[in-house]
Design an enzyme around this catalytic site. Structure first.
Site, PDB file in Angstrom:
ATOM      1  N   ILE A   1     -50.642  24.981 -57.213  1.00  0.00           N
ATOM      2  CA  ILE A   1     -50.688  24.369 -55.887  1.00  0.00           C
ATOM      3  C   ILE A   1     -49.890  23.073 -55.871  1.00  0.00           C
ATOM      4  O   ILE A   1     -50.026  22.245 -56.792  1.00  0.00           O
ATOM      5  CB  ILE A   1     -52.160  24.058 -55.497  1.00  0.00           C
ATOM      6  CG1 ILE A   1     -53.016  25.313 -55.659  1.00  0.00           C
ATOM      7  CG2 ILE A   1     -52.248  23.505 -54.089  1.00  0.00           C
ATOM      8  CD1 ILE A   1     -54.495  25.032 -55.755  1.00  0.00           C
ATOM      9  N   CYS A   2     -49.078  22.886 -54.841  1.00  0.00           N
ATOM     10  CA  CYS A   2     -48.345  21.629 -54.691  1.00  0.00           C
ATOM     11  C   CYS A   2     -49.150  20.723 -53.766  1.00  0.00           C
ATOM     12  O   CYS A   2     -49.084  20.856 -52.549  1.00  0.00           O
ATOM     13  CB  CYS A   2     -46.958  21.879 -54.117  1.00  0.00           C
ATOM     14  SG  CYS A   2     -45.918  20.417 -54.085  1.00  0.00           S
ATOM     15  N   LEU A   3     -49.905  19.831 -54.346  1.00  0.00           N
ATOM     16  CA  LEU A   3     -50.771  18.966 -53.549  1.00  0.00           C
ATOM     17  C   LEU A   3     -50.768  17.589 -54.204  1.00  0.00           C
ATOM     18  O   LEU A   3     -51.069  17.468 -55.392  1.00  0.00           O
ATOM     19  CB  LEU A   3     -52.191  19.568 -53.517  1.00  0.00           C
ATOM     20  CG  LEU A   3     -53.203  18.929 -52.584  1.00  0.00           C
ATOM     21  CD1 LEU A   3     -52.760  19.081 -51.135  1.00  0.00           C
ATOM     22  CD2 LEU A   3     -54.570  19.567 -52.768  1.00  0.00           C
TER      23      LEU A   3
ATOM     24  N   CYS B   1     -42.075  22.708 -57.519  1.00  0.00           N
ATOM     25  CA  CYS B   1     -41.921  21.927 -56.300  1.00  0.00           C
ATOM     26  C   CYS B   1     -40.658  21.081 -56.350  1.00  0.00           C
ATOM     27  O   CYS B   1     -40.366  20.441 -57.363  1.00  0.00           O
ATOM     28  CB  CYS B   1     -43.149  21.033 -56.163  1.00  0.00           C
ATOM     29  SG  CYS B   1     -43.131  19.959 -54.782  1.00  0.00           S
TER      30      CYS B   1
ATOM     31  N   ASN C   1     -46.751  26.370 -50.191  1.00  0.00           N
ATOM     32  CA  ASN C   1     -47.088  25.346 -51.188  1.00  0.00           C
ATOM     33  C   ASN C   1     -47.847  25.907 -52.389  1.00  0.00           C
ATOM     34  O   ASN C   1     -48.372  25.153 -53.197  1.00  0.00           O
ATOM     35  CB  ASN C   1     -47.896  24.220 -50.539  1.00  0.00           C
ATOM     36  CG  ASN C   1     -47.229  23.693 -49.290  1.00  0.00           C
ATOM     37  OD1 ASN C   1     -47.640  24.018 -48.186  1.00  0.00           O
ATOM     38  ND2 ASN C   1     -46.143  22.953 -49.460  1.00  0.00           N
TER      39      ASN C   1
END
Lengths: 151, 488
Positions: free
Chosen positions: A86-88, B300, A79
């Site tokens: 950051i993929c959050l 993403c 992630n």
């Protein structure tokens, strides 16, 4: 520059007085909205023993907008991408002004304990994590040793 | 003020005709328009479309009437009625039915009430606002139906930040994981700056018009007209103010007989040569739910549409919820075409690609050619105008005598426009008898249009009756093709 909002002052004070275990966040000398962050790799994770540097910036309309956080230390994680982004969800659409620097950093620490390869940012890493988890974990340990342990 | 209803002009009836024809038409029209026997006008004219061009105030009145009706029926505030209507495409009946079945469920799914109601009570007279951490007296605090208390100033800043990002009808509570929406009256109560109030109202108005299936903004530059029609179809609308002509359903240039999705596909394909189009196809995809164009600016693959909040996978555009473990099928397909390795196969693929390109070019050339002809014929019209001027000045007939030439040029443009849009339709058609019939009719229309164009260019030497006859034939061919193939 406008005066620092009470909210940021309070958060900074609390971060200094009651630091979160395993996390240190220190404001920059010249910019109180810029934090130097160090997160220790959680126990029983491939990142154990590593010290990961991050940068955190509070934008002008914080806390109405989310802080900007990025890993500076290289890390092998599904992630987190090559540039440390950051993929959050709470840093994006799930941000709420009621969240704090502390909660954000705790979530990032939790992300290190529980990588989520179904919602990946680094595709190659995520793929390996799903196909061959033990090799992925070996890589993560190797990267931790190489980039997060020297200093 | 009520605007007159614009009707599409089907059979051009204002042209001059010989005495006999005139009588026939007179009686024919009398039958057709009589009040006793109502004939469905769309049977005669496949492009018939009833709509109104509304000014902003008229749209507001229309929306407010719906809001008021619902607010009276369910005994809720107009603000809450707006939230319900906006999330249900302004379908009053659906809301009332759902409300009668299970009011709590409706209010929760419409994000008016929290799923789990909490009763947080504050006994102290002074409390800390969780956002600005400033202690203030309790009367400075406000909450939505979810009881999450925040101070007045923080609500104001929250709303201002959201509005600056263009968000209006989807602003939610500030508490973590709380999805309750802030209704209009609550937002306006906290907005003090006049420009913010104005922006907010402008954005909500735009959202309401966009979520209303009977309304569409005129796509003309700086035009504020809204088209209103009960027929939610891909029909031709003409803006009464800026004269833009467009499809009511998709807002693009009118495209009969091709439908909205196909014309979009075609136009993207045609634009493929340009750098912008290359960038768009490489970096953007349309949201699978609301079809807004999305640029992927992060790594993403779990995407959430900024516009409609739909969660989907960037790779396969499938719903993210039903995704889970199949995820990597998507990336494997893309990265491993598996074909390039086999040389025989590769040659086949190359051949197929070449054939596909040939087919595309066939249709594209014709599409482009008619588009150019349309522009050239505009110039012809200009020349015609000056020639008629000269004639009138030198006493050869009056201005009115020559008007038929203008209606001929207008009809030519209309027919050619339809002809141009038959090419994308044919391109995406499956081979078979239906396609053969279509291409037969298309060829017939094309032949008559070229005849008409030739006769208009040589207007002085062409007999007027001959020209009018040709106009009639061309328009009949056009209508026949649309009657058979326009499916809206």
């Amino acid at each position: 520059m406008a005066a620092l909002p009470r909210r940021i002052i309070k958060e900074t004070q609390r971060l200094m007085q009651e630091p979160v275990p395993g996390i240190s966040a220190v404001p920059d000398d010249s910019n109180a909205r810029y934090f130097h962050v160090i997160v220790t790799g959680p126990e029983d994770s491939p990142f154990e023993g590593g010290l990961f540097k991050l940068e955190l910036f509070l934008p002008e309309d914080y806390p109405m907008s989310a802080p900007k956080v990025r890993f500076i230390t290289k890390i092998y994680h599904p992630n987190i991408d090559r540039l440390g982004r950051i993929c959050l969800d709470i840093l994006k659409d799930k941000w709420s002004p009621a969240l704090q620097i502390r909660t954000v950093l705790l979530s990032i620490q939790a992300l290190l304990s529980a990588p989520n390869p179904d919602d990946p940012l680094a595709n190659d890493v995520a793929e390996l994590w799903k196909v061959n988890e033990s090799e992925a974990i070996r890589n993560a340990k190797e990267w931790t040793r190489r980039y997060a342990m020297d200093n | 003020m009520e605007e007159p209803i614009n009707r599409s002009q089907g059979g051009e009836s204002d042209m001059e005709c010989s005495d006999n024809e005139c009588y026939e038409e007179y009686y024919y029209d009398l039958n057709d328009d009589s009040d006793i026997e109502q004939v469905d006008p769309s049977k005669k004219d496949p492009e018939h479309f009833e709509y109104k061009c509304l000014l902003e105030e008229q749209v507001e009145r229309l929306l407010n009437e719906t809001v008021e009706r619902l607010s009276n029926m369910l005994d809720i505030t107009p603000s809450l009625a707006k939230v319900l209507l906006h999330s249900h495409s302004w379908n009053n009946n659906e809301i009332v039915t759902k409300y009668r079945e299970n009011p709590t469920n409706l209010l929760v799914t419409s994000r008016i009430e929290p799923a789990v109601s909490s009763t947080i009570t504050h006994n102290a007279r002074y409390i800390h606002c969780p956002v600005c951490v400033t202690p203030q007296s309790l009367d400075k605090f406000y909450s939505l139906s979810c009881s999450h208390m925040f101070c007045k100033d923080c609500w104001t800043t929250h709303f201002e930040v959201q509005i600056t990002q263009g968000i209006s009808t989807t602003i939610s509570c500030m508490a973590r994981d709380c999805v309750v929406l802030a209704p209009e009256d609550f937002v306006l109560k906290h907005l003090t700056r006049p420009n913010m109030r104005e922006k907010y109202q402008q954005f909500t108005f735009q959202d309401y018009v966009k979520s209303h299936p009977e309304l569409r903004f005129c796509p003309g530059p700086n035009c504020s007209i809204v088209i209103h029609s009960k027929e939610m179809k891909a029909k031709r609308a003409t803006c009464s103010q800026c004269k833009s002509i467009f499809c009511f359903r998709c807002g693009m240039n009118y495209h009969a007989p091709t439908d909205c999705l196909v014309i979009k596909k075609w136009l993207t394909k045609c634009a493929d040569d340009s750098e912008t189009a290359n960038y768009i196809s490489a970096h953007t995809k349309d949201c699978p739910k609301c079809h807004i164009c999305i640029e992927k600016n992060g790594g993403c693959n779990h995407m959430q549409c900024y516009n409609c909040k739909h969660d989907f996978c960037w790779m396969c555009l499938g719903d993210w919820k039903s995704h889970g473990s199949e995820y990597y099928e998507c990336s494997r397909y893309r990265e491993n075409p598996n074909i390039a390795h086999e040389s025989v196969h590769a040659q086949n693929v190359l051949f197929q690609a070449r054939e596909a390109l040939k087919k595309y070019l066939h249709y594209y050339e014709r599409w482009e050619n008619h588009s150019k002809s349309l522009k050239l014929e505009e110039q012809t019209l200009e020349k015609l105008r000056s020639r008629i001027n000269q004639k009138v000045m030198s006493g050869l007939g009056t201005w009115i005598d020559w008007q038929y030439l203008f209606s001929a040029a207008g009809l030519l443009a209309k027919c050619r426009y339809t002809l141009q849009y038959t090419y994308p339709f044919a391109y995406y058609m499956d081979p078979g008898p239906r396609k053969e019939l279509f291409e037969y009719q298309q060829a017939q229309l094309e032949a008559e249009i070229e005849n008409l164009s030739w006769k208009i260019e040589r207007a002085e030497t062409t007999d007027r009756g001959d020209l009018e006859n040709q106009m009639d034939i061309a328009e009949k061919r056009r209508t026949t093709l649309l009657k058979d193939f326009l499916d809206v």
